[in-house]
Design an enzyme around this catalytic site. Sequence first.
Site, short mmCIF file in Angstrom:
data_model
loop_
_atom_site.label_atom_id
_atom_site.label_comp_id
_atom_site.label_asym_id
_atom_site.label_seq_id
_atom_site.Cartn_x
_atom_site.Cartn_y
_atom_site.Cartn_z
N GLU A 134 -5.76 3.34 5.59
CA GLU A 134 -5.32 3.21 4.20
C GLU A 134 -5.88 4.40 3.40
O GLU A 134 -5.25 4.93 2.50
CB GLU A 134 -5.86 1.90 3.61
CG GLU A 134 -5.62 1.80 2.12
CD GLU A 134 -6.26 0.58 1.48
OE1 GLU A 134 -6.02 -0.55 1.94
OE2 GLU A 134 -6.99 0.78 0.49
N ARG A 193 0.82 -1.22 0.00
CA ARG A 193 0.00 0.00 0.00
C ARG A 193 0.86 1.27 0.00
O ARG A 193 0.48 2.29 0.59
CB ARG A 193 -0.96 0.02 1.20
CG ARG A 193 -1.99 -1.09 1.23
CD ARG A 193 -2.93 -1.03 0.05
NE ARG A 193 -4.03 -1.97 0.15
CZ ARG A 193 -4.05 -3.19 -0.40
NH1 ARG A 193 -3.01 -3.63 -1.08
NH2 ARG A 193 -5.12 -3.96 -0.30
N SER A 234 -11.11 -1.22 2.29
CA SER A 234 -10.51 -1.33 3.63
C SER A 234 -10.18 0.08 4.12
O SER A 234 -9.44 0.81 3.46
CB SER A 234 -9.20 -2.12 3.59
OG SER A 234 -9.40 -3.40 3.07
P1 FAD Z 1 -8.82 8.33 -5.55
O1 FAD Z 1 -9.52 7.89 -4.32
O2 FAD Z 1 -9.51 9.28 -6.44
O3 FAD Z 1 -7.42 8.94 -5.13
C1 FAD Z 1 -6.60 8.28 -4.22
C2 FAD Z 1 -5.35 9.15 -4.00
O4 FAD Z 1 -4.59 9.24 -5.20
C3 FAD Z 1 -5.71 10.58 -3.64
O5 FAD Z 1 -4.75 11.02 -2.71
C4 FAD Z 1 -5.59 11.34 -4.96
O6 FAD Z 1 -5.26 12.70 -4.76
C5 FAD Z 1 -4.48 10.59 -5.66
N1 FAD Z 1 -4.61 10.54 -7.12
C6 FAD Z 1 -5.65 10.02 -7.83
N2 FAD Z 1 -5.39 10.07 -9.15
C7 FAD Z 1 -4.16 10.62 -9.29
C8 FAD Z 1 -3.34 10.93 -10.41
N3 FAD Z 1 -3.71 10.68 -11.67
N4 FAD Z 1 -2.13 11.52 -10.18
C9 FAD Z 1 -1.73 11.77 -8.92
N5 FAD Z 1 -2.47 11.50 -7.82
C10 FAD Z 1 -3.66 10.95 -8.01
N6 FAD Z 1 -7.62 -1.15 -3.03
C11 FAD Z 1 -6.75 -2.18 -3.13
O7 FAD Z 1 -5.54 -1.98 -3.16
N7 FAD Z 1 -7.21 -3.47 -3.18
C12 FAD Z 1 -8.52 -3.79 -3.15
O8 FAD Z 1 -8.89 -4.95 -3.19
C13 FAD Z 1 -9.45 -2.70 -3.06
N8 FAD Z 1 -10.78 -2.96 -3.01
C14 FAD Z 1 -11.66 -1.93 -2.89
C15 FAD Z 1 -13.02 -2.22 -2.81
C16 FAD Z 1 -13.96 -1.19 -2.69
C17 FAD Z 1 -15.42 -1.54 -2.63
C18 FAD Z 1 -13.51 0.16 -2.64
C19 FAD Z 1 -14.52 1.28 -2.53
C20 FAD Z 1 -12.16 0.46 -2.68
C21 FAD Z 1 -11.22 -0.57 -2.80
N9 FAD Z 1 -9.83 -0.33 -2.85
C22 FAD Z 1 -8.95 -1.37 -2.99
C23 FAD Z 1 -9.32 1.06 -2.73
C24 FAD Z 1 -9.34 1.87 -4.05
O9 FAD Z 1 -10.26 1.34 -4.94
C25 FAD Z 1 -7.97 1.89 -4.71
O10 FAD Z 1 -7.02 2.48 -3.86
C26 FAD Z 1 -7.99 2.68 -6.02
O11 FAD Z 1 -6.79 2.50 -6.72
C27 FAD Z 1 -8.26 4.18 -5.82
O12 FAD Z 1 -8.54 4.74 -7.09
P2 FAD Z 1 -9.28 6.12 -7.26
O13 FAD Z 1 -9.13 6.50 -8.71
O14 FAD Z 1 -10.65 6.08 -6.74
O15 FAD Z 1 -8.36 7.05 -6.37
N1 EPU Z 2 -11.30 -11.50 9.06
C1 EPU Z 2 -11.99 -11.41 10.24
N2 EPU Z 2 -13.15 -10.69 10.23
C2 EPU Z 2 -13.64 -10.08 9.13
C3 EPU Z 2 -12.94 -10.20 7.91
C4 EPU Z 2 -11.76 -10.91 7.90
O1 EPU Z 2 -11.58 -11.95 11.26
O2 EPU Z 2 -14.68 -9.41 9.22
C5 EPU Z 2 -10.01 -12.22 9.06
C6 EPU Z 2 -10.09 -13.62 8.49
O3 EPU Z 2 -9.26 -14.43 9.29
C7 EPU Z 2 -9.49 -13.49 7.11
C8 EPU Z 2 -8.47 -12.36 7.30
O4 EPU Z 2 -9.08 -11.50 8.26
O5 EPU Z 2 -8.86 -14.67 6.73
C9 EPU Z 2 -8.18 -11.59 6.02
O6 EPU Z 2 -9.41 -11.13 5.46
P1 EPU Z 2 -9.57 -10.90 3.87
O7 EPU Z 2 -9.03 -12.07 3.14
O8 EPU Z 2 -10.98 -10.51 3.62
O9 EPU Z 2 -8.61 -9.72 3.52
P2 EPU Z 2 -8.12 -8.42 4.29
O10 EPU Z 2 -6.73 -8.68 4.76
O11 EPU Z 2 -9.10 -7.99 5.30
C10 EPU Z 2 -6.97 -7.37 2.21
C11 EPU Z 2 -6.96 -6.05 1.52
C12 EPU Z 2 -8.15 -5.92 0.57
C13 EPU Z 2 -8.06 -7.04 -0.46
C14 EPU Z 2 -8.10 -8.37 0.29
C15 EPU Z 2 -7.94 -9.56 -0.63
C16 EPU Z 2 -5.82 -4.51 2.98
C17 EPU Z 2 -5.94 -3.35 3.89
N3 EPU Z 2 -6.96 -4.96 2.48
O12 EPU Z 2 -8.10 -7.37 3.08
O13 EPU Z 2 -8.03 -4.68 -0.12
O14 EPU Z 2 -9.14 -6.96 -1.36
O15 EPU Z 2 -7.01 -8.42 1.25
O16 EPU Z 2 -6.62 -9.71 -1.02
O17 EPU Z 2 -4.72 -4.98 2.73
C18 EPU Z 2 -8.55 -2.36 0.07
O18 EPU Z 2 -7.34 -2.16 0.14
O19 EPU Z 2 -9.39 -1.44 0.06
C19 EPU Z 2 -9.04 -3.74 -0.01
C20 EPU Z 2 -10.33 -4.06 -0.03
#
Ligand code: FAD
Ligand code: EPU
Length: 347
Positions: A330, A166, A234
């Site tokens: 995050e 991250r 997250s």
């Molecule tokens: P924004 O929220 O618009 O911006 C994020 C930051 O980047 C801000 O500080 C902004 O100023 C900056 N920024 C944006 N665009 C630019 C640019 N072109 N140049 C310079 N700076 C810029 N993240 C994960 O890593 N893994 C996941 O599994 C994951 N799952 C998600 C699930 C859900 C339901 C949601 C809502 C979010 C999830 N995220 C996840 C977080 C998020 O989707 C990612 O971090 C994504 O890459 C953010 O993209 P955005 O365009 O919305 O960024």
């Molecule tokens: N768990 C709990 N309670 C819950 C959910 C999960 O105890 O409510 C425990 C379980 O033991 C599970 C473990 O946490 O095995 C990990 O959970 P999960 O696999 O759902 O993933 P996470 O670590 O919570 C991370 C990323 C997600 C990404 C998933 C899948 C971060 C901060 N989050 O979540 O990214 O999609 O792994 O790889 O690293 C995001 O960054 O926004 C995001 C959604």
Amino acid sequence: MILNDGYKHCSLKINNTLGLNINTRFLFVAKNRETILKAWRFSKFLKLPFLTLGEASNVLFLEDFNGVIVLNRIKGIKISENHKIWKLHVGAGENWHCFVKKMLTKGIFGLENLAWIPGTVGSVPIQNIGAYGVELKDFCSYVDVMHLRNGSIKRIYSDECNFSYRDSIFKNKYWTDFVIVAVGISLEKKWQPILTYKDLKYLNPISAWDIFNEIFIIRKRKLPDPKIIGNAGSFFKNPIVTQKKATLLLEYFPAMPHYPFINNQIKLAGAWLIEQCNLKNLYVGDSAVYHKQALVLINKGHATPQDILCLAKEIRIRVGRQFDVWLEPEVRFIKSTGECNAIEMIS
Ligand code: FAD
Ligand code: EPU
């Protein structure tokens, strides 16, 4: 002043996935670099803060933004190849998931584990998005940034991006005065499924589409759809602790999930820590911990930024007191004047 590509006093309610009722003083939608430069010069002229956003799926607005926001919508996907590799050059304003799906449709596989993540391509290097066993760094070959002071483009190759969990160089050295305008991605033509994530272990995929579809099912089970329930994924990062600290915690909590991390450190599951503190039913105002994934904070409809801030503070303090592990957001926190220190805001 006449704003050709810009709007005055704009609501961002539909432009942030937490669904907060926030306004910005000016909003530009940039389909090219010139509009980004124009918006930046405009902000300098008025001595106002400037912020670039993709789809605002990783930000918490704490109040109305008293400045100029530019939504990056620079499109375009260029595909080239050699006998081993697909080389993709992608405009920062492309939607990440649509891009991943489009590549799969063309038979270009490899990004399927990262499907269904909201946001634009330009944002993915910033926190080195990761999910289900892979991170962007595994495929990113370069990131093109534009220097706002002179419009010049600099290509930052992957080995200079300081990608880690991250995190990347785009959160510090290339943060102020730079905007990401394109991302280069390399994918091996010889496809190898990545099934290291526990829920994918028993899958027997014939093609990348099987993984793509399975990821959809897993995500649907755990993560709320922002179109229905406001959230930013997250809210906290998974905490990284020393081996010593992990061993101590495991003595008291033998069932605690833990994963090896770089430099002999251990990654813990933030969601598990939150759940162990019985916080899955915790709410403040209209914001709450999501009952299917404790790391996700949701807006039940009319949450205010302060609701979410208080909830995050409460979670951090309760987890900290129980485990002496201090969760860090995050999500990026944005004040009226620009980004602020998220840890300080919830300490
Ligand atoms: P924004 O929220 O618009 O911006 C994020 C930051 O980047 C801000 O500080 C902004 O100023 C900056 N920024 C944006 N665009 C630019 C640019 N072109 N140049 C310079 N700076 C810029 N993240 C994960 O890593 N893994 C996941 O599994 C994951 N799952 C998600 C699930 C859900 C339901 C949601 C809502 C979010 C999830 N995220 C996840 C977080 C998020 O989707 C990612 O971090 C994504 O890459 C953010 O993209 P955005 O365009 O919305 O960024
Ligand atoms: N768990 C709990 N309670 C819950 C959910 C999960 O105890 O409510 C425990 C379980 O033991 C599970 C473990 O946490 O095995 C990990 O959970 P999960 O696999 O759902 O993933 P996470 O670590 O919570 C991370 C990323 C997600 C990404 C998933 C899948 C971060 C901060 N989050 O979540 O990214 O999609 O792994 O790889 O690293 C995001 O960054 O926004 C995001 C959604």
